[in-house]
Design a protein around this motif. Structure first.
Motif, PDB file in Angstrom:
ATOM      1  N   ALA A  90       0.912  -1.219   0.035  1.00 33.00           N
ATOM      2  CA  ALA A  90      -0.078   0.107   0.057  1.00 33.00           C
ATOM      3  C   ALA A  90       0.772   1.022   0.082  1.00 33.00           C
ATOM      4  CB  ALA A  90      -1.031  -0.092   1.257  1.00 33.00           C
ATOM      5  N   GLY A  91       0.293   2.226  -0.865  1.00 37.39           N
ATOM      6  CA  GLY A  91       1.030   3.579  -0.675  1.00 37.39           C
ATOM      7  C   GLY A  91       1.683   3.855  -2.045  1.00 37.39           C
ATOM      8  N   ARG A  92       2.389   4.874  -2.192  1.00 35.71           N
ATOM      9  CA  ARG A  92       3.448   5.334  -3.212  1.00 35.71           C
ATOM     10  C   ARG A  92       4.803   4.815  -3.215  1.00 35.71           C
ATOM     11  NH1 ARG A  92       2.855  10.396  -6.711  1.00 35.71           N
ATOM     12  NH2 ARG A  92       5.206  10.752  -7.335  1.00 35.71           N
ATOM     13  N   TRP A  93       5.273   4.236  -4.349  1.00 36.15           N
ATOM     14  CA  TRP A  93       6.537   3.846  -4.572  1.00 36.15           C
ATOM     15  C   TRP A  93       7.308   4.500  -5.549  1.00 36.15           C
ATOM     16  CZ3 TRP A  93       8.723  -0.217  -1.547  1.00 36.15           C
ATOM     17  CH2 TRP A  93       7.533  -1.019  -0.761  1.00 36.15           C
ATOM     18  N   ARG A  94       8.511   4.966  -5.468  1.00 38.46           N
ATOM     19  CA  ARG A  94       9.273   5.608  -6.463  1.00 38.46           C
ATOM     20  C   ARG A  94       9.781   4.761  -7.315  1.00 38.46           C
ATOM     21  NH1 ARG A  94      11.055   8.888  -9.793  1.00 38.46           N
ATOM     22  NH2 ARG A  94      12.929  10.167  -9.326  1.00 38.46           N
ATOM     23  N   SER A 138      13.901  -3.363   1.730  1.00 34.04           N
ATOM     24  CA  SER A 138      12.432  -2.873   1.593  1.00 34.04           C
ATOM     25  C   SER A 138      12.003  -1.914   0.269  1.00 34.04           C
ATOM     26  CB  SER A 138      12.316  -1.590   2.700  1.00 34.04           C
ATOM     27  OG  SER A 138      12.310  -2.252   3.976  1.00 34.04           O
ATOM     28  N   ARG A 139      12.652  -2.753  -0.848  1.00 33.05           N
ATOM     29  CA  ARG A 139      12.416  -2.312  -2.335  1.00 33.05           C
ATOM     30  C   ARG A 139      11.423  -3.168  -2.700  1.00 33.05           C
ATOM     31  NH1 ARG A 139      17.744  -0.929  -5.601  1.00 33.05           N
ATOM     32  NH2 ARG A 139      18.041   1.165  -4.572  1.00 33.05           N
ATOM     33  N   LEU A 140      10.745  -2.748  -3.869  1.00 38.05           N
ATOM     34  CA  LEU A 140      10.068  -3.564  -4.692  1.00 38.05           C
ATOM     35  C   LEU A 140      10.789  -4.154  -6.075  1.00 38.05           C
ATOM     36  CD1 LEU A 140       6.331  -2.145  -4.682  1.00 38.05           C
ATOM     37  CD2 LEU A 140       7.259  -3.915  -3.246  1.00 38.05           C
ATOM     38  N   ILE A 141      10.700  -5.253  -6.363  1.00 41.06           N
ATOM     39  CA  ILE A 141      11.252  -5.644  -7.713  1.00 41.06           C
ATOM     40  C   ILE A 141      10.158  -5.990  -8.523  1.00 41.06           C
ATOM     41  CG2 ILE A 141      13.072  -7.291  -8.661  1.00 41.06           C
ATOM     42  CD1 ILE A 141      14.270  -5.352  -6.624  1.00 41.06           C
ATOM     43  N   GLY A 142      10.292  -5.652  -9.670  1.00 44.93           N
ATOM     44  CA  GLY A 142       8.926  -6.362 -10.724  1.00 44.93           C
ATOM     45  C   GLY A 142       9.145  -6.147 -12.114  1.00 44.93           C
ATOM     46  N   HIS A 143       8.355  -6.439 -12.901  1.00 49.60           N
ATOM     47  CA  HIS A 143       8.585  -6.577 -14.498  1.00 49.60           C
ATOM     48  C   HIS A 143       7.147  -5.946 -14.885  1.00 49.60           C
ATOM     49  CE1 HIS A 143      11.354  -7.840 -17.553  1.00 49.60           C
ATOM     50  NE2 HIS A 143      10.083  -7.798 -18.264  1.00 49.60           N
ATOM     51  N   LEU A 144       7.327  -4.858 -15.995  1.00 51.47           N
ATOM     52  CA  LEU A 144       6.108  -4.193 -16.406  1.00 51.47           C
ATOM     53  C   LEU A 144       6.119  -4.679 -18.155  1.00 51.47           C
ATOM     54  CD1 LEU A 144       3.892  -1.943 -16.356  1.00 51.47           C
ATOM     55  CD2 LEU A 144       5.588  -0.613 -17.533  1.00 51.47           C
ATOM     56  N   TYR A 145       5.057  -5.217 -18.614  1.00 48.74           N
ATOM     57  CA  TYR A 145       4.594  -5.342 -20.136  1.00 48.74           C
ATOM     58  C   TYR A 145       3.895  -4.415 -20.658  1.00 48.74           C
ATOM     59  CZ  TYR A 145       6.784  -9.756 -18.147  1.00 48.74           C
ATOM     60  OH  TYR A 145       7.598 -10.670 -17.621  1.00 48.74           O
ATOM     61  N   PHE A 198      12.056  -3.442 -13.274  1.00 50.57           N
ATOM     62  CA  PHE A 198      12.014  -2.143 -12.536  1.00 50.57           C
ATOM     63  C   PHE A 198      12.186  -2.368 -11.037  1.00 50.57           C
ATOM     64  CE2 PHE A 198       7.646  -3.137 -12.701  1.00 50.57           C
ATOM     65  CZ  PHE A 198       7.163  -2.723 -11.475  1.00 50.57           C
ATOM     66  N   VAL A 199      12.433  -1.382 -10.385  1.00 54.27           N
ATOM     67  CA  VAL A 199      12.862  -1.415  -9.075  1.00 54.27           C
ATOM     68  C   VAL A 199      12.313  -0.127  -8.367  1.00 54.27           C
ATOM     69  CG1 VAL A 199      14.625  -1.227  -7.262  1.00 54.27           C
ATOM     70  CG2 VAL A 199      15.121  -2.387  -9.268  1.00 54.27           C
ATOM     71  N   CYS A 200      11.646  -0.309  -7.456  1.00 51.73           N
ATOM     72  CA  CYS A 200      11.053   0.669  -6.610  1.00 51.73           C
ATOM     73  C   CYS A 200      11.605   1.073  -5.169  1.00 51.73           C
ATOM     74  CB  CYS A 200       9.236   0.755  -6.625  1.00 51.73           C
ATOM     75  SG  CYS A 200       8.501   0.441  -8.172  1.00 51.73           S
ATOM     76  N   GLU A 201      11.276   2.183  -4.604  1.00 49.57           N
ATOM     77  CA  GLU A 201      11.805   2.445  -3.371  1.00 49.57           C
ATOM     78  C   GLU A 201      10.534   3.234  -2.634  1.00 49.57           C
ATOM     79  OE1 GLU A 201      15.327   4.566  -3.156  1.00 49.57           O
ATOM     80  OE2 GLU A 201      16.628   2.668  -3.744  1.00 49.57           O
ATOM     81  N   ARG A 202      10.301   3.151  -1.415  1.00 50.96           N
ATOM     82  CA  ARG A 202       9.307   3.909  -0.751  1.00 50.96           C
ATOM     83  C   ARG A 202       9.549   5.343  -1.105  1.00 50.96           C
ATOM     84  NH1 ARG A 202       4.285   2.020   0.750  1.00 50.96           N
ATOM     85  NH2 ARG A 202       4.408   0.008   1.844  1.00 50.96           N
ATOM     86  N   GLY A 203       8.439   6.248  -1.135  1.00 53.89           N
ATOM     87  CA  GLY A 203       8.241   7.708  -1.363  1.00 53.89           C
ATOM     88  C   GLY A 203       7.508   7.876  -2.583  1.00 53.89           C
TER      89      GLY A 203
END
Length: 114
Positions: free
Chosen positions: A12-16, A93-100, A109-114
């Motif tokens: 939940a929330g915003r990830w940069r 505390s990062r998100l690791i993912g893939h976008l198609y 891609f990689v996201c950090e809180r913020g």
């Protein structure tokens, strides 16, 4: 109102969006700050470059890790666009993912809180 899945709280929330495999950091923030946001039980948005998409999210687990899988639809440079993607909780505390992007590019891609 439907109950928010337990796994959703972790996302939940915003990830940069801080890094993408196929695009450099200057491009990521082209129109606005690149981000991935999760709201409520299945909503959110992804923004980077000239792309803005609204998410339809499903939360769960795969291989013991919390995971969010989503389809998205929106626009890229004023053209309709859609696709899918996923993220999981990574280290630090990062998100690791893939976008198609449907009939287009895809990128890790990689996201950090913020």
């Amino acid at each position: 109102m439907a109950k928010v899945p337990g796994f959703a709280k972790a996302f939940a929330g915003r990830w940069r969006i801080v890094e993408m495999d196929n695009w450099d950091s200057d491009f990521l923030d082209l129109v606005e700050e690149a981000h991935l946001t999760f709201e409520g039980k299945s909503d959110g948005e992804i923004v980077f470059g000239a792309l803005k998409g609204f998410l339809d999210v499903r939360y769960g687990a795969r291989d013991g890790s919390a995971r969010a899988e989503f389809s998205w639809e929106g626009h890229d440079e004023n053209e309709s666009a859609c696709g899918r993607g996923w993220v999981m909780i990574g280290t630090a505390s990062r998100l690791i993912g893939h976008l198609y992007i449907h009939n287009g590019d895809d990128s890790g891609f990689v996201c950090e809180r913020g």
